[in-house]
Design a protein around this motif. Structure first.
Motif, PDB file in Angstrom:
ATOM      1  N   LEU A 147      17.085  -5.090 -68.757  1.00 52.09           N
ATOM      2  CA  LEU A 147      17.780  -5.467 -69.857  1.00 52.09           C
ATOM      3  C   LEU A 147      17.228  -5.512 -70.946  1.00 52.09           C
ATOM      4  O   LEU A 147      17.876  -5.236 -72.153  1.00 52.09           O
ATOM      5  CB  LEU A 147      18.347  -6.864 -69.218  1.00 52.09           C
ATOM      6  CG  LEU A 147      19.323  -6.957 -67.788  1.00 52.09           C
ATOM      7  CD1 LEU A 147      19.370  -8.271 -67.315  1.00 52.09           C
ATOM      8  CD2 LEU A 147      20.543  -6.505 -68.146  1.00 52.09           C
ATOM      9  N   ALA A 178      17.038  -2.319 -72.973  1.00 46.03           N
ATOM     10  CA  ALA A 178      18.182  -1.713 -73.543  1.00 46.03           C
ATOM     11  C   ALA A 178      18.828  -2.879 -74.707  1.00 46.03           C
ATOM     12  O   ALA A 178      19.926  -2.701 -75.147  1.00 46.03           O
ATOM     13  CB  ALA A 178      19.366  -1.814 -72.342  1.00 46.03           C
ATOM     14  N   ALA A 179      17.886  -3.799 -74.933  1.00 47.41           N
ATOM     15  CA  ALA A 179      18.036  -5.002 -75.895  1.00 47.41           C
ATOM     16  C   ALA A 179      19.495  -5.461 -75.655  1.00 47.41           C
ATOM     17  O   ALA A 179      20.304  -5.400 -76.415  1.00 47.41           O
ATOM     18  CB  ALA A 179      17.874  -4.137 -77.169  1.00 47.41           C
ATOM     19  N   MET A 180      19.613  -5.979 -74.488  1.00 46.95           N
ATOM     20  CA  MET A 180      20.928  -6.672 -74.380  1.00 46.95           C
ATOM     21  C   MET A 180      20.843  -8.022 -74.979  1.00 46.95           C
ATOM     22  O   MET A 180      19.778  -8.559 -75.179  1.00 46.95           O
ATOM     23  CB  MET A 180      21.112  -6.899 -72.730  1.00 46.95           C
ATOM     24  CG  MET A 180      21.293  -5.564 -72.021  1.00 46.95           C
ATOM     25  SD  MET A 180      22.650  -4.307 -72.219  1.00 46.95           S
ATOM     26  CE  MET A 180      23.915  -5.416 -71.710  1.00 46.95           C
ATOM     27  N   PRO A 181      21.997  -8.774 -75.324  1.00 50.72           N
ATOM     28  CA  PRO A 181      21.933  -9.852 -76.110  1.00 50.72           C
ATOM     29  C   PRO A 181      21.236 -11.013 -75.174  1.00 50.72           C
ATOM     30  O   PRO A 181      21.366 -11.197 -73.828  1.00 50.72           O
ATOM     31  CB  PRO A 181      23.314 -10.313 -76.062  1.00 50.72           C
ATOM     32  CG  PRO A 181      24.098  -9.211 -75.901  1.00 50.72           C
ATOM     33  CD  PRO A 181      23.558  -8.260 -75.067  1.00 50.72           C
ATOM     34  N   MET A 230      18.076 -11.187 -74.581  1.00 47.74           N
ATOM     35  CA  MET A 230      16.684 -10.503 -73.877  1.00 47.74           C
ATOM     36  C   MET A 230      15.473 -10.817 -74.594  1.00 47.74           C
ATOM     37  O   MET A 230      15.629 -10.662 -75.866  1.00 47.74           O
ATOM     38  CB  MET A 230      17.041  -9.148 -73.231  1.00 47.74           C
ATOM     39  CG  MET A 230      18.055  -9.185 -72.335  1.00 47.74           C
ATOM     40  SD  MET A 230      17.748 -10.110 -70.751  1.00 47.74           S
ATOM     41  CE  MET A 230      18.769 -11.430 -71.042  1.00 47.74           C
ATOM     42  N   LEU A 231      14.499 -11.211 -74.078  1.00 52.34           N
ATOM     43  CA  LEU A 231      13.280 -11.540 -74.522  1.00 52.34           C
ATOM     44  C   LEU A 231      11.819 -10.748 -74.130  1.00 52.34           C
ATOM     45  O   LEU A 231      12.023 -10.500 -72.958  1.00 52.34           O
ATOM     46  CB  LEU A 231      12.817 -12.937 -74.576  1.00 52.34           C
ATOM     47  CG  LEU A 231      13.854 -13.983 -74.925  1.00 52.34           C
ATOM     48  CD1 LEU A 231      13.765 -15.262 -74.636  1.00 52.34           C
ATOM     49  CD2 LEU A 231      14.230 -13.973 -76.599  1.00 52.34           C
ATOM     50  N   LEU A 280      16.488   3.539 -80.666  1.00 50.95           N
ATOM     51  CA  LEU A 280      15.788   2.351 -80.919  1.00 50.95           C
ATOM     52  C   LEU A 280      16.652   0.964 -80.511  1.00 50.95           C
ATOM     53  O   LEU A 280      17.125   0.384 -81.583  1.00 50.95           O
ATOM     54  CB  LEU A 280      15.054   2.105 -82.426  1.00 50.95           C
ATOM     55  CG  LEU A 280      14.266   1.082 -82.330  1.00 50.95           C
ATOM     56  CD1 LEU A 280      13.118   1.396 -81.807  1.00 50.95           C
ATOM     57  CD2 LEU A 280      13.909   0.878 -83.970  1.00 50.95           C
ATOM     58  N   PRO A 281      16.845   0.709 -79.395  1.00 51.30           N
ATOM     59  CA  PRO A 281      17.872  -0.247 -78.798  1.00 51.30           C
ATOM     60  C   PRO A 281      17.764  -1.654 -79.671  1.00 51.30           C
ATOM     61  O   PRO A 281      18.859  -2.313 -80.162  1.00 51.30           O
ATOM     62  CB  PRO A 281      17.591  -0.610 -77.429  1.00 51.30           C
ATOM     63  CG  PRO A 281      17.046   0.738 -76.979  1.00 51.30           C
ATOM     64  CD  PRO A 281      16.116   1.153 -78.140  1.00 51.30           C
ATOM     65  N   GLN A 282      16.768  -2.085 -79.837  1.00 50.06           N
ATOM     66  CA  GLN A 282      16.451  -3.395 -80.733  1.00 50.06           C
ATOM     67  C   GLN A 282      16.904  -3.500 -81.902  1.00 50.06           C
ATOM     68  O   GLN A 282      17.007  -4.430 -82.486  1.00 50.06           O
ATOM     69  CB  GLN A 282      15.150  -3.951 -80.119  1.00 50.06           C
ATOM     70  CG  GLN A 282      14.720  -4.340 -79.068  1.00 50.06           C
ATOM     71  CD  GLN A 282      13.095  -4.464 -78.973  1.00 50.06           C
ATOM     72  OE1 GLN A 282      12.639  -5.346 -77.974  1.00 50.06           O
ATOM     73  NE2 GLN A 282      12.297  -3.912 -79.530  1.00 50.06           N
ATOM     74  N   GLY A 283      16.812  -2.207 -82.673  1.00 44.28           N
ATOM     75  CA  GLY A 283      16.819  -2.164 -83.985  1.00 44.28           C
ATOM     76  C   GLY A 283      15.557  -2.534 -84.619  1.00 44.28           C
ATOM     77  O   GLY A 283      15.540  -2.518 -85.968  1.00 44.28           O
TER      78      GLY A 283
END
Lengths: 498, 494
Positions: free
Chosen positions: A49, A52-55, A57-58, A96-99
């Protein structure tokens, strides 16, 4: 000082090279997530998760990745920074999922270090050059876009997303393709020794951004270009050569080098512009607020230090010194950590079998490994990593030779059969009846037959062509299928030719 | 049965445990209130079946004689910033409309583990950016309160946790989660006459909370009294290895430690918070709070927080900077909204998706954040703001050498009317002026109701404590609560 020069219409040019090497950290899981990192897995099968940079996630730093970066720094004699920090490098791209990429701009984990490279093995004393390392930082890898899966869409594979990389930045200390190649080779060798990167350049585990500029000798540095993602030592050298040539031509034609990012096309052996500084991103680096500064305590640093293996230069010196190997063998055997490991297991087992010290058997073992086994493997088109013969089996074979059970020439035959069957040496000797004979009657009979069949050569020998002695020995050994005790065979022939 | 919805967390928990009523009865009562309150728009999604399911589980446990947990039998509202597995999680944005997480935030999981059940997902300012709930994509929450002037002007419930404040105030839930980045728990609590606490940064895990500004975001509890806040916070807090900024400290038993006796304690009153042109009702309420705490045994000391005036500008640099980066992941590639115009390439898709998916306030903050981090401006804005942040933390550290807790107003005014400030971002931002310093310093802070202003609207008082001293904050809050005797509640008009 390198005397490599690019010859231009206006005279000779010197090339200045710096390398930024991205090395994938060997670890079970990614830099900030628990996802696996195996190469070649099904697309998107190794994505957590976090990756995939889900909302919500840390990232949480993976201690093993940090440890490997520190060990690498120590192996490069570099300054380790007990306080470092992660920054975000912000840009948009579909891989780049996180941006943003989590990297270390302002406070890298490793500071200045150096690597010694030998440019001419024939005269290492006069051709050793020290290349400075500016820094090493750890950062996340991006995913991968796949453009060949669908006619109008691109697919994204996030397996690599978040994998830990070390970016190892050199000083602009290299002055020729050969120096760049030697630096990268040595760096790869050290990383593989340390175990912090597998160095598999064809799998993308290690790749280099090649910074090149040219200048008239003695001038200030020229404007540099950066050729991205070069994935072999040979290509790095080719990039330096092609890019230096291009820059000289541009300048001599009245043009100007612009600071830009370029790509290497190996098929055409040329670099092409990717983007110039004008349209470079503003990455808006700032400290990652999801992560606390990385603070390394003394116990952790001590453990890293203690876990470092013997490094290539030290190992090579020990092979030459304590083990008495030739400079050539010492270099060949230490060139790759797996070869050195194989050799050391062979020596240990050989010494144990013979009840001798390692120094007493090392030379024999090194000669057998570098000439016999390497030669045989080479002939079979394979290498040590996939050798059917293990160090223990090799030691057994060497033991049979040392004890006089088989002759040196029988040993060659046994090795061939070991490689073909994977069987142990003793079993092959037993099965094939290759035990060396010291039966003088049998040896005399064989010698008599050889001399009788080669009466002309016997005459020539007697007429003074003494070099033919070896021929008679060889023929006798061949007739005896290598089983004759070479000492006795020599003695008997000498007596008969008296 | 309607009286069940007048009960708070402790009363419900104890009543269920004692068998006075069942958890199912409680859940049904609150479900009914929620269903009847759609005019308040407090919920984005209601989940009566989840509240009932949790209640049944509690009743079953009780029948078997098992322990019921800190929140056993208590239904709660969940701010829609917490990821809830299988239940749409939107952050009140179009961007995440229809997004159903496969995971449960650490804080919400802890609450379910403690026996709580979920009534639904509460409305908020979009991505928690706002002080009035007017930035929600799903329409603003309306405060249950009305001015005592006989008019029926719709009032702001505060923000960003406006759904939470309204739900608790209007008896739609005995308690609700909130998150506080620059006052988003305290200001809505003050606007609606309830209590709310933001603990020390790091007490509650941020894992699974849609990020706004990572270095400031902190979850907390909102309820109708201090004890209920303490109980719920105890259930929410705790070290989480999945959050690198989580505090590796044991969670104190805050409920057991409650005491309104402040003998021997010193309460600091910051000079700089007494601003020119301060609302006279707010000033009077503050003075009343000082008197109450003195009455509770505390010594009152004047303190100075000299960098207070720089807190708001620093906050409005740091929070947008982090937000501009945190919100980059909403790009239309993997989840949430995707706008793909005909013939669009990747950049076009980003632009169209983000243009459609983010509201005006979110876009404003992304632009501010992008600007302050950009080359050439970084040092002048971001670096400078971080220095201010350090100075503000130092102000507090020096103040806490002289006092144990600090007393201040929560917000500069009582609730304002919806639409009154929505055209003026600066006026809106000024609402956070008393709340933001404690956020920048990561300190525990809470708001408790102190009374009504001359318009009949609630006013809150804020208590700020030392790092990790939630107990001191709760106790001072309790001392005020005991003396304020705040019993006002909004008259039902919805």
């Amino acid at each position: 000082m390198s005397d490599y020069r690019v010859h231009g219409a206006t005279g000779e040019w010197e090339v200045v090279i710096g390398l930024e090497v991205h090395a994938q950290v060997t670890s079970q899981s990614k830099l900030f997530s628990g996802a696996a990192t195996a190469f070649g897995a099904e697309p998107n099968s190794q994505v957590s998760l976090v990756d995939a940079a889900m909302p919500g996630m840390l990232p949480v730093p993976n201690r093993e990745c940090i440890r490997q970066a520190v060990r690498t720094g120590m192996a490069l004699n570099a300054q380790i920074n007990p306080w470092s920090r992660f920054d975000r490098k912000n840009y948009f791209y579909a891989d780049l999922p996180q941006g943003y990429q989590i990297s270390q701009l302002y406070f890298p984990i490793v500071g200045e270090g150096e690597i010694d490279v030998v440019l001419d093995e024939k005269s290492p004393e006069t051709s050793t050059k020290t290349i400075g390392i500016e820094r090493i930082h750890v950062e996340q890898d991006a995913g991968k876009l796949m453009h060949d899966q669908h006619p109008t869409m691109s697919y994204v594979d996030l397996n690599r997303s978040g994998v830990a990389l070390m970016e190892i930045v050199s000083r602009p200390d290299m002055r020729s393709p050969a120096e760049a190649g030697a630096y990268l080779t040595k760096l790869r060798q050290i990383l593989r020794y340390v175990g912090s990167c597998d160095g598999n350049m064809d799998q993308g585990s290690m790749r280099a951004d090649v910074n090149v500029s040219v200048r008239k000798p003695g001038d200030e540095f020229g404007t540099r270009t950066e050729t991205k993602n070069v994935n072999s030592v040979r290509f790095v050298m080719a990039v330096v050569e092609a890019e230096a040539r291009r820059q000289v031509d541009v300048i001599e034609d009245g043009g100007r080098i612009v600071q830009e990012t370029r790509l290497y096309d190996p098929d055409r052996n040329e670099t092409r512009s990717m983007r110039s500084k004008e349209d470079a991103h503003d990455y808006r680096y700032f400290p990652d607020p999801d992560l606390l500064p990385l603070e390394l305590d003394q116990a952790f640093l001590d453990e890293c230090e203690a876990s470092l293996p013997e490094l290539p230069d030290a190992k090579r010196a020990r092979y030459e010194g304590a083990l008495g190997l030739s400079a050539y063998n010492a270099r060949v055997l230490t060139s790759d950590v797996e070869t050195a490991r194989w050799f050391e297991r062979l020596v240990t087992a050989t010494a144990a079998n013979a009840g001798k010290g390692e120094a007493e058997v090392a030379k024999q073992a090194s000669n057998w490994l570098t000439s016999e086994l390497f030669g045989a493997l080479n002939k079979l088109g394979t290498d040590l990593a996939s050798s059917p013969v293990t160090p223990d089996n090799g030691a057994e074979l060497l033991g049979l030779v040392a004890s006089g059970t088989i002759s040196g020439s029988a040993a060659k035959l046994v090795l061939e059969k070991m490689l073909a069957s994977g069987d142990r040496a003793a079993a092959i000797v037993e099965r094939e009846g290759l035990t060396q004979t010291s039966d003088t009657g049998a040896i005399e009979a064989a010698v008599d037959a050889v001399l009788a069949a080669n009466a002309d050569k016997v005459q020539q020998y007697k007429d003074g062509k003494e070099a033919l002695f070896g021929f008679f020995v060889g023929q006798t050994m061949k007739a005896m299928q290598g089983k004759g005790n070479p000492g006795l065979v020599n003695e008997v022939i000498k007596a008969k030719l008296g | 049965m309607t009286s069940l919805t007048d009960l708070g967390v402790a009363a419900i928990r104890d009543g269920v445990a004692a068998g006075t009523f069942t958890a199912v009865e409680v859940a049904e009562a609150f479900n009914a209130n929620v269903a009847a309150a759609s005019a308040l728009n407090a919920f984005i999604v209601t989940t009566p079946e989840l509240a009932l399911g949790a209640a049944k589980a509690t009743d079953t446990r009780r029948a078997k004689g098992e322990a019921l947990g800190l929140m056993g039998g208590v239904p709660i509202g969940m701010k829609d910033l917490f990821a809830t597995k299988g239940v749409q999680t939107t952050a009140a944005s179009h961007m995440l409309e229809g997004f159903v997480p496969e995971y449960e935030s650490t804080v919400s999981q802890k609450l379910w583990d403690a026996g709580a059940g979920m009534l639904g997902k509460l409305n908020l300012d979009q991505f928690a950016m706002g002080s009035s709930n007017e930035t929600s994509y799903f329409g603003n929450v309306i405060s249950p309160w009305r001015r005592g002037d006989g008019g029926n002007a719709a009032l702001a419930p505060g923000g960003s946790s406006g759904g939470s404040s309204t739900a608790v105030s209007a008896r739609l839930a005995p308690a609700a989660t909130g998150t506080d980045t620059g006052g988003s728990i305290r200001q809505p609590a003050a606007f609606t006459g309830i209590s709310g606490i933001k603990p020390t940064y790091g007490r509650c895990s941020r894992w699974g909370i849609v990020a706004f500004a990572s270095s400031l975001d902190q979850a907390g509890s909102m309820a109708r009294d201090v004890r209920d806040c303490a109980i719920m916070l105890e259930a929410m807090a705790g070290f989480d290895p999945k959050d690198a900024t989580s505090l590796d400290l044991a969670v104190p038993q805050w409920e057991a430690g409650l005491s309104g006796d402040l003998t021997g304690k010193k309460v600091g009153v910051p000079t700089e918070y007494r601003m020119d042109g301060m609302d006279p009702d707010v000033a009077a309420s503050w003075d009343q709070g000082i008197a109450w705490l003195r009455d509770a045994g505390a010594e009152i000391v004047e303190i100075s927080l000299p960098h207070t005036k720089y807190a708001l500008p620093a906050y409005y640099i740091i929070a947008p900077a982090e937000a501009s980066s945190n919100l980059a992941r909403y790009d239309g590639v993997r989840y949430g909204l995707r706008e793909l115009p005909d013939g669009a390439g990747l950049q076009d898709m980003y632009a169209a998706t983000r243009a459609a998916g983010f509201g005006a306030e979110v876009k404003r903050r992304i632009m501010i954040g992008t600007y302050v981090l950009s080359a050439g401006f970084y040092d002048a804005y971001y670096t400078q703001a971080q220095k201010v942040r350090t100075l503000i933390s130092r102000d507090f550290a020096q103040a806490f050498a002289l006092c144990d807790v600090i007393l201040a107003p929560t917000a500069p005014t009582a609730a304002f009317g919806l639409g009154e400030k929505s055209d003026d971002p600066l006026a809106m931002y000024l609402n956070d002026v008393f709340a933001v310093p404690a956020s920048l310093a990561g300190l525990p802070a809470m708001s408790v109701p102190a009374g009504l202003n001359r318009e009949g609207l609630p006013l809150g008082l804020q208590i700020i404590g030392r790092p990790f001293d939630e107990q001191g904050v709760l106790n001072a809050g309790l001392a005020i609560e005991q003396r304020a005797g705040f019993a006002a509640r909004p008259e039902k008009w919805w």
